[in-house]
Design an enzyme around this catalytic site. Structure first.
Site, short mmCIF file in Angstrom:
data_model
loop_
_atom_site.label_atom_id
_atom_site.label_comp_id
_atom_site.label_asym_id
_atom_site.label_seq_id
_atom_site.Cartn_x
_atom_site.Cartn_y
_atom_site.Cartn_z
N GLY A 198 0.98 -1.31 0.12
CA GLY A 198 -0.04 0.04 0.04
C GLY A 198 0.98 1.35 0.03
CG ASP B 266 -7.81 -5.48 -1.70
OD1 ASP B 266 -9.17 -5.66 -1.55
OD2 ASP B 266 -7.27 -4.74 -2.56
CD GLN C 77 -16.24 9.36 11.70
OE1 GLN C 77 -15.36 9.47 10.97
NE2 GLN C 77 -16.38 9.70 13.01
CG HIS D 214 -18.85 13.04 6.79
ND1 HIS D 214 -19.79 14.15 6.23
CD2 HIS D 214 -17.94 13.77 7.38
CE1 HIS D 214 -18.93 15.36 6.70
NE2 HIS D 214 -18.07 14.89 7.33
CG LEU E 52 -16.58 14.90 3.05
CD1 LEU E 52 -17.32 13.92 4.12
CD2 LEU E 52 -15.13 14.90 3.56
CD GLU F 220 -17.75 17.67 11.10
OE1 GLU F 220 -17.46 16.50 10.56
OE2 GLU F 220 -16.94 18.22 12.05
NE ARG G 94 -17.24 14.14 10.86
CZ ARG G 94 -15.68 13.78 10.41
NH1 ARG G 94 -15.37 12.69 10.20
NH2 ARG G 94 -15.08 14.77 9.89
CG HIS H 92 -15.97 9.79 6.39
ND1 HIS H 92 -15.40 10.21 5.30
CD2 HIS H 92 -15.17 10.34 7.53
CE1 HIS H 92 -14.38 11.12 5.53
NE2 HIS H 92 -14.36 11.55 6.73
CG LEU I 7 -4.82 12.86 7.36
CD1 LEU I 7 -4.85 14.32 6.89
CD2 LEU I 7 -4.47 11.86 6.52
C1 LIG Z 1 -13.06 12.32 1.95
C2 LIG Z 1 -12.31 11.70 3.03
C3 LIG Z 1 -11.70 12.91 3.96
C4 LIG Z 1 -11.03 12.59 4.86
N1 LIG Z 1 -10.64 13.65 5.99
C5 LIG Z 1 -9.74 13.44 6.80
C6 LIG Z 1 -9.30 14.34 7.57
O1 LIG Z 1 -9.40 15.45 7.34
N2 LIG Z 1 -8.42 14.23 8.62
C7 LIG Z 1 -8.24 12.96 9.10
O2 LIG Z 1 -7.27 12.72 9.95
N3 LIG Z 1 -8.60 12.01 8.07
C8 LIG Z 1 -9.23 12.15 7.36
N4 LIG Z 1 -9.72 10.84 6.63
C9 LIG Z 1 -9.36 9.52 6.75
C10 LIG Z 1 -7.98 9.33 6.25
O3 LIG Z 1 -7.81 10.06 5.04
C11 LIG Z 1 -8.08 7.87 5.79
O4 LIG Z 1 -8.09 7.29 6.92
C12 LIG Z 1 -6.43 7.81 5.55
O5 LIG Z 1 -6.04 8.52 4.43
C13 LIG Z 1 -6.21 6.20 5.21
O6 LIG Z 1 -4.65 5.99 4.58
P1 LIG Z 1 -3.95 4.85 4.33
O7 LIG Z 1 -2.84 4.87 4.10
O8 LIG Z 1 -4.20 3.61 5.34
O9 LIG Z 1 -4.70 4.10 3.22
P2 LIG Z 1 -4.94 4.47 1.62
O10 LIG Z 1 -4.45 6.07 1.67
O11 LIG Z 1 -6.28 4.40 1.24
O12 LIG Z 1 -4.12 3.83 0.99
C14 LIG Z 1 -4.15 2.55 0.67
C15 LIG Z 1 -3.12 2.06 -0.22
O13 LIG Z 1 -3.12 0.70 -0.09
C16 LIG Z 1 -3.16 0.08 -1.38
N5 LIG Z 1 -3.76 -1.10 -1.61
C17 LIG Z 1 -4.69 -1.51 -1.03
N6 LIG Z 1 -5.18 -2.75 -1.47
C18 LIG Z 1 -4.02 -3.24 -2.14
C19 LIG Z 1 -3.73 -4.59 -2.55
N7 LIG Z 1 -4.65 -5.49 -2.45
N8 LIG Z 1 -2.60 -4.64 -3.08
C20 LIG Z 1 -1.68 -3.75 -3.04
N9 LIG Z 1 -2.03 -2.52 -2.62
C21 LIG Z 1 -3.08 -2.11 -2.21
C22 LIG Z 1 -3.67 1.14 -2.41
O14 LIG Z 1 -2.96 1.18 -3.63
C23 LIG Z 1 -3.10 2.44 -1.57
O15 LIG Z 1 -1.92 2.96 -2.17
C24 LIG Z 1 -10.55 11.09 5.35
C25 LIG Z 1 -10.89 10.39 4.41
C26 LIG Z 1 -11.91 10.51 3.45
C27 LIG Z 1 -12.64 9.30 2.61
#
Ligand SMILES: Cc1cc2nc3c(=O)[nH]c(=O)nc-3n(C[C@H](O)[C@H](O)[C@H](O)COP(=O)(O)OP(=O)(O)OC[C@H]3O[C@@H](n4cnc5c(N)ncnc54)[C@H](O)[C@@H]3O)c2cc1C
Ligand code: HEM
Ligand code: SF4
Ligand code: F3S
Ligand code: FES
Lengths: 121, 141, 628, 293
Positions: C10, C214, C233, C235, C245, C248, C281, C346, C387
């Site tokens: 990821g 996954d 959660q 939204h 989205l 807020e 929310r 969300h 984040l």
């Molecule tokens: C619209 C929106 C607004 C948000 N706003 C905020 C905010 O203001 N503040 C805050 O703190 N949080 C916020 N969040 C929550 C936060 O953004 C997410 O929880 C966070 O970005 C998730 O990051 P991650 O690195 O875990 O996953 P992701 O950024 O989703 O990355 C997942 C990665 O895994 C890879 N991957 C997935 N499955 C596989 C597979 N089978 N094989 C290989 N690679 C795979 C994908 O390619 C991707 O690169 C928000 C979320 C959303 C949806």
């Protein structure tokens, strides 16, 4: 550094000259057109008239400068355009050479003609 | 295993329809620039008739029968040349106006209006050229 | 076979941070990701990063807020780690050039956010996630970390001891989306899962199409328990047609919610007489759905969010982004008309059980980011806390996997004999693999990662310990067979149909409102889809960029996670945080201060409970009524 | 590249559309063929009057190097119901899920942040998810990004684009304060200056629209130059670094290639003033070189 300037790698100098000459040409070309099509009608141009104008040093100088800048501007423009088409290596050097010679020849011939017209030569 | 496909010609489909101001300006500027260089060379060639003319007797010059004068006036008496001259004027005026536009672009001035200034160059070119037609064509037709 | 010290699965915020951390500790790292890193959904986050970096603020206040927000279902060591590490990690981003919004004196700006006692949400415009993602990807480029992009990881290469806690993860199987090749990736030190959210379990979500959970599903089937999956959660303000989205911020600036009758229902029907639109929310989401269910929704689907009265000037100044979103994704001009909104999935609070170092109970397998559950968010995540979770726990997982000693973890992973088992859960159908543990076949014939069974283990390796290479190789063969079968089969059912059915049922039954009947219906639907999935086939026979195949493989993950969510929701008969039960509308602290754990158990899932850790470094957090 | 004549391209396209499906063997292929004819018939049999209003035609470029009948590129037609707020991406998803699951395109976020779905839609580079059907004149014609090799259907090879992005040292390299919690200061004005440049989502639309980039593979291209701008203009990096960055840009295939065609600026879904940034860098390069005169 110097090496970088002498090759064409940094485009900044020729780019700048292209703009500077353009700015100069705006004025002179407009003047030229105006003078030879509106003030003096092109169809009424005579050798006597031409050399009369050319005998004025200011005019002669302007015209020679006009020629030089236009030549540079035109030839450099053509070269830049060709480079943009992806000209590289030997071809690029060849084109550069040919254009340089053509440009110099044009400038030389033009200056010679101007001097002759002014009666200096 | 995986291969990819280069569309060559196909890929440009639709581009002309969406050819934007900036692209047309680029094409036209290029074209006009080349015409101008071409003209510059011919122009000097024609003017070179001044070389033999300068050796002519002063009477010949006064009579306006030297090579230089006859060549130029001969050319000027051809309708085709006059028409070409109008073309040259159009080319030059456009190149000047668009050149000025480009100079502004290079200075980062008025970039938001770049398309409008291109159309303005076209319109002004047309206006100037039309206005000059009488002067340019005077006496040949 | 590719081989690296640490494999990060990821390329979102968590994965990139983990890779950088591991690289800094000297490990040879590679990122394997199904999307190019900059396409990850972290880029969609708008709000900001909570970090106590200012005078007057402190990590324990942040921890306290988070614990309260979690409705006392977060584990104190995790929460405190988050609050303590977040400032340094956030400033680290600044050092890497992240373009944070700035104060007059040139320091980074912070703003207030829901549930925070101090304005500690550090932000970069309304595109914090985008900048965070790109800044870290830039560092990955700088360090020359290898990225296998558009490689889909479809199985974890894990040994097959009976007890999941004795298993070891040696790598993963990758499928090169562009060429269709299946290859093994061996990890000498560890595999870090950072695969993000699972929003695609629902049909209406703010999550990306690629957020199919996954990692969580693969870890689950490999033996790692899933924790607190029922907490999803929702939204309250997402655009109806896309789920995009609407921040807020609109309500923060004074935006008003109306129903079809033009009533300001938050007040008129008494959902939140004090805070109105600005209630938390879950409250707003429930209010909207009640309106819609009672026939006062617009087109029976959504309500209106109106900001016109704020005036064009104020809107373009502070909410310009929203105008673009409404215009581009809903075709609505926010200056002229009210915007349609409805609640959408969300964020998943639950996920792969890990400790503060990101370790799971399987040796060499780590998880971080939204796919993991440390647990920081408990039953409800505060805005701006996801984040920091990515960077804090991403970095920790990366360091630990690279061999750095982070001390003894305080959170235990894996199953303890003493944990309470749930055995009274009345499910209408058997959950888990079709055929159950004895004959676990997950995708219609071939043995897959979903089919690990003790009999298999014996027949495969006997008592001999398989070498790491063998374990990876076996998993590769397994996936080759599976993919060949999916591609060669040319009749049966297609995933799109199944996915739609699953998503609809989840949105219908396991949404903001949950009741026993609905949850049971969902379980039945899931079962039905699961059985039909046995006959799934892929229409596209091509090996080149076969997204049909990828979606089909993802479908199985959605199924397993949907089931996990529903099972947890059915078990938890109380109202806590984001989880609301019609029959049980109060928080039951004496009974439910515990995490819902779900073990795949080789195909017949088993629920058990793990106590919450409320003892912090200094104090013990006392559950209080959550009111703002 | 840009100087081809329209007739030619149109002809090429038409022939491809008409390419008769080659001999089919597998049952899957036969079924697919049947389905395709069915959907074609749907298009054909629809009374003209009814197509207006609630459905529209979607023409999609198809190509697959492995599948017979798709090796020769062609266009497929789909009839898609028109819904309020529908985007081109929604339409593609509809066509894929209802008519032909082999229809392939990248997409993920659906909200213009991931940059995966830049296509050539009705003659212009746009993000599928950001383009409302109601803003387009039907039929909606979707092609892969021009000037990039097609991997399959609407999927193009992005490697070259990534290479160019990576070529400008796209990462912050300033010295950082010693204290872990010590921030670097940046003025609001400076952050404002680089703000637009930091919004790039790597969609590649700009690069695909640029005539110059099409003809010169070495040209860094607007997106990479913009990326470099983002760092060159960031005051947190020291002056020497800025000079270093200018050296990368001040090359034949760097900023000087740009002919201010503005196509990049026109198509950028994030409204980044690319031409302006490129021009500013040209002036910056001139200034820097003038210092040595
Ligand atoms: C619209 C929106 C607004 C948000 N706003 C905020 C905010 O203001 N503040 C805050 O703190 N949080 C916020 N969040 C929550 C936060 O953004 C997410 O929880 C966070 O970005 C998730 O990051 P991650 O690195 O875990 O996953 P992701 O950024 O989703 O990355 C997942 C990665 O895994 C890879 N991957 C997935 N499955 C596989 C597979 N089978 N094989 C290989 N690679 C795979 C994908 O390619 C991707 O690169 C928000 C979320 C959303 C949806
Ligand atoms: C009178 C005022 C003129 C102005 C303001 C002007 C301006 C410019 C500018 C700004 C360019 C650079 C375009 C670019 O690189 O993107 C240019 C290119 C060029 N100019 Fe001029 N110019 C003028 C006169 C002339 C004349 C008299 C000639 C002929 C000798 C000429 C020939 C050219 C050529 C050949 C090019 C290159 C075109 C190309 O890109 O292919 N110009 N001009
Ligand atoms: S500059 Fe704009 S068009 Fe180019 S890649 Fe970035 S976002 Fe896309
Ligand atoms: S389209 Fe190309 S020529 Fe320059 S202004 Fe944009 S890079
Ligand atoms: S789907 Fe992400 S930009 Fe369109």
């Amino acid at each position: 550094m110097a090496e970088r300037y002498s090759s064409f790698r940094s485009g900044s100098r020729s780019w700048l000259f292209q703009r500077v000459t353009a700015a100069f040409l705006v004025v002179v070309l407009a003047f030229h057109f105006f003078l030879l099509h509106f003030v003096n009608h092109a169809s009424e141009v005579t050798f006597a008239g031409t050399s009369a104008r050319m005998e004025q040093w200011g005019y002669l100088l302007t015209m020679v400068l006009f020629l030089l800048t236009a030549t540079f501007h035109g030839v450099n423009g053509v070269y830049a355009a060709l480079l943009n088409q992806g000209l590289t290596g030997t071809k690029k050097r060849a084109v550069k050479g040919v254009l340089a010679i053509a440009g110099l020849a044009l400038a030389a011939q033009g200056t010679y003609v101007a001097l002759v017209m002014s009666g200096v030569m | 295993m995986s291969q990819s496909y280069n569309r060559g010609l196909v890929e440009d489909f639709g581009r002309w329809r969406e050819f934007t101001a900036g692209m047309w300006a680029w094409i036209l500027h290029k074209f006009t620039g080349w015409v101008l260089v071409g003209y510059l060379f011919t122009h000097i060639a024609v003017l070179s008739t001044a070389l033999p003319a300068s050796n002519a007797a002063s009477g010949v010059i006064a009579a306006e029968t030297d090579v230089y004068t006859t060549t130029l006036q001969g050319l000027e008496s051809l309708a085709l040349v006059r028409v070409l001259e109008v073309g040259l004027l159009a080319v030059a005026v456009f190149h000047i106006l668009n050149g000025v536009r480009l100079l502004f672009v290079d200075l980062g001035v008025g970039l938001e209006a770049q398309d409008k200034s291109f159309y303005a160059s076209l319109v002004v070119t047309a206006a100037i050229v039309l206005a000059s037609v009488p002067t340019f064509l005077e006496g040949v037709f | 076979m590719h081989e690296h010290d640490v494999l990060v699965i990821g390329g979102g915020g968590a994965g990139l941070r983990a890779a950088i951390a591991a690289q800094e500790e000297g490990a040879d790292v590679a990122i394997v990701t199904k999307l190019h890193p900059v396409r990850s959904h972290t880029g969609a986050a708008e709000g900001g990063i909570n970090a106590a970096i200012r005078e007057g603020d402190s990590w324990d206040l942040h921890a306290y807020d988070t614990m309260k927000g979690s409705d006392y279902l977060g584990d104190a060591p995790a929460i405190e780690t988050l609050a303590q590490d977040s400032p340094e990690e956030t400033i680290q981003l600044e050092h890497w050039g992240m373009p944070f919004s700035r104060e007059d004196d040139g320091t980074v700006s912070q703003r207030p956010f829901g549930g925070l006692s101090f304005p500690r949400t550090t932000y970069a415009g309304a595109e914090t996630g985008h900048h965070l993602l790109h800044t870290m990807y830039e560092q990955v480029v700088k360090r020359g970390i290898q990225v296998y992009d558009e490689w889909y990881v479809s199985e974890l290469a894990v040994t097959d001891e009976d007890d999941p806690s004795e298993r070891t993860c040696h790598g993963v199987v990758g499928y090169d989306i562009k060429t269709g090749q299946v290859e093994g990736f061996k990890a000498r030190n560890g595999v870090i899962l950072a695969t993000g959210g699972l929003g695609q379990v629902y049909d209406h979500t703010t999550n990306a199409v690629a957020n199919t959970g996954d990692g969580a599903a693969m870890a689950y089937r490999a033996g790692v328990p899933l924790e607190d999956m029922e907490f999803i959660q929702f939204h309250p303000t997402t655009l109806p047609s896309t789920g995009v989205l609407i921040s807020e911020g609109v309500r923060g600036e004074g935006g008003i919610l109306y129903n079809a009758e033009g009533e300001r229902f938050m007040f008129e029907y008494g959902y939140a007489n004090n805070d109105g639109e600005l209630a938390s929310r879950d409250v707003v989401s429930r209010a909207e759905l009640t309106e819609i269910n009672e026939g006062r929704g617009v087109e029976d689907e959504y309500v209106y969010l109106d900001m016109r009265h704020l005036g064009e000037e104020r809107i373009t100044d502070r909410l310009e982004n929203i105008l673009h979103l409404a215009r581009d994704f809903e075709g609505v001009d926010g200056l002229e008309e009210p915007m349609p909104v409805k609640p959408g999935q969300h964020y998943a609070m639950g996920g792969i059980e890990t400790n503060e170092h990101g370790q799971t109970c399987i040796d060499g397998l780590y998880a971080a980011g939204e796919c993991a559950c440390v647990s920081v968010h408990g039953s409800n995540r505060l805005g701006g806390n996801a984040l920091p979770e990515l960077i804090v726990f991403g970095a920790r997982a990366g360091r630990h996997a690279a061999g750095t000693d982070l001390g003894e973890p305080e959170i235990a992973t894996g199953r303890d004999e003493e944990f309470e088992r749930e055995d009274g859960l009345d499910t209408p159908v058997d959950p888990g693999a079709v055929g159950g543990a004895s004959d676990a076949v997950a995708d219609g014939g071939e043995r897959t990662d979903g089919s690990r069974s003790s009999s298999d283990a014996r027949s495969d390796g006997g008592t001999a310990v398989a070498s790491a290479d063998d374990v990876v190789q076996r998993a590769v063969e397994n996936q080759r067979t599976r993919i060949d079968r999916l591609l060669n089969e040319d009749s049966g059912v297609q995933q799109a149909e199944l996915r739609e059915k699953l998503q609809k049922s989840m949105t219908q039954n396991v949404n903001v409102f949950r009741n026993e009947e609905g949850l049971k219906t969902a379980l039945e639907d899931i079962r039905e889809v699961r059985e039909r999935y046995e006959d799934v086939y892929v229409d596209d026979p091509s090996r080149t960029f076969n997204t049909d195949l990828i979606h089909t493989i993802e479908m199985q993950n959605l199924l397993d996670l949907a089931e996990a969510i529903t099972l947890g929701a059915l078990a938890r008969d109380e109202f806590r945080g984001a989880h609301w039960r019609q029959e049980h509308q109060e928080r039951k602290d004496d009974e439910w201060l515990k995490h819902t754990m779900l073990a795949w158990n080789d195909g017949s899932p088993e629920l058990y409970y793990k106590p919450v850790i409320l003892e912090g470094e200094e104090d013990t957090y006392e559950p209080k009524v959550r009111s703002y | 590249m840009s100087t081809q004549i329209q007739e030619e391209s149109e002809e090429a396209t038409e022939t491809e559309t008409e390419t008769a499906p080659v001999e089919r063997e597998s049952p899957g292929d036969r079924r697919r063929e049947a389905k395709r004819t069915a959907s074609d018939q749907r298009v054909a049999s629809e009374p003209v009057g009814e197509i207006e209003g609630d459905t529209f035609r979607l023409k999609v470029f198809r190509y697959d190097p492995e599948v017979e009948g798709k090796m020769e590129p062609r266009f497929d037609d789909f009839t898609v119901p028109r819904e309020k707020g529908m985007t081109v991406l929604d339409a593609l998803i509809y066509a894929r899920d209802h008519y032909d699951t082999t229809l392939t395109f990248r997409h993920s976020c659906r909200q213009a942040v991931c940059g995966s779905d830049a296509f050539f839609i009705n003659g212009r580079q746009r993000l599928g998810c950001q383009t409302q059907i109601s803003d387009l004149d039907g039929p909606v014609r979707v092609e892969p990004l021009p000037h990039q090799d097609v991997v399959k259907d609407l999927v193009v090879d992005m490697e070259h684009f990534y290479d160019q992005m990576h070529a400008v040292e796209p990462f912050f390299q300033g010295d950082t304060p010693d204290g872990d919690l010590e921030e670097q200061r940046q003025s609001r004005e400076n952050r404002e200056k680089i703000k637009m440049s930091t919004r790039c989502i790597w969609c590649g639309a700009c690069m695909s629209s640029c005539n110059i980039a099409a003809g010169d593979n070495e040209y860094l291209g607007p997106a990479a130059i913009n990326k470099a701008y983002r760092f060159a203009m960031d005051d947190r990096e020291e002056d020497e670094l800025k000079e270093h960055r200018m050296k990368i840009l001040d090359q034949e295939h760097g900023v000087w290639r740009c002919q201010t065609q503005f196509s990049c600026t026109n198509v950028c879904p994030k409204d980044i003033p690319l031409t302006e940034h490129i021009q500013e860098l040209k002036r910056e390069a001139v200034k820097q070189n003038l210092k040595f005169w």
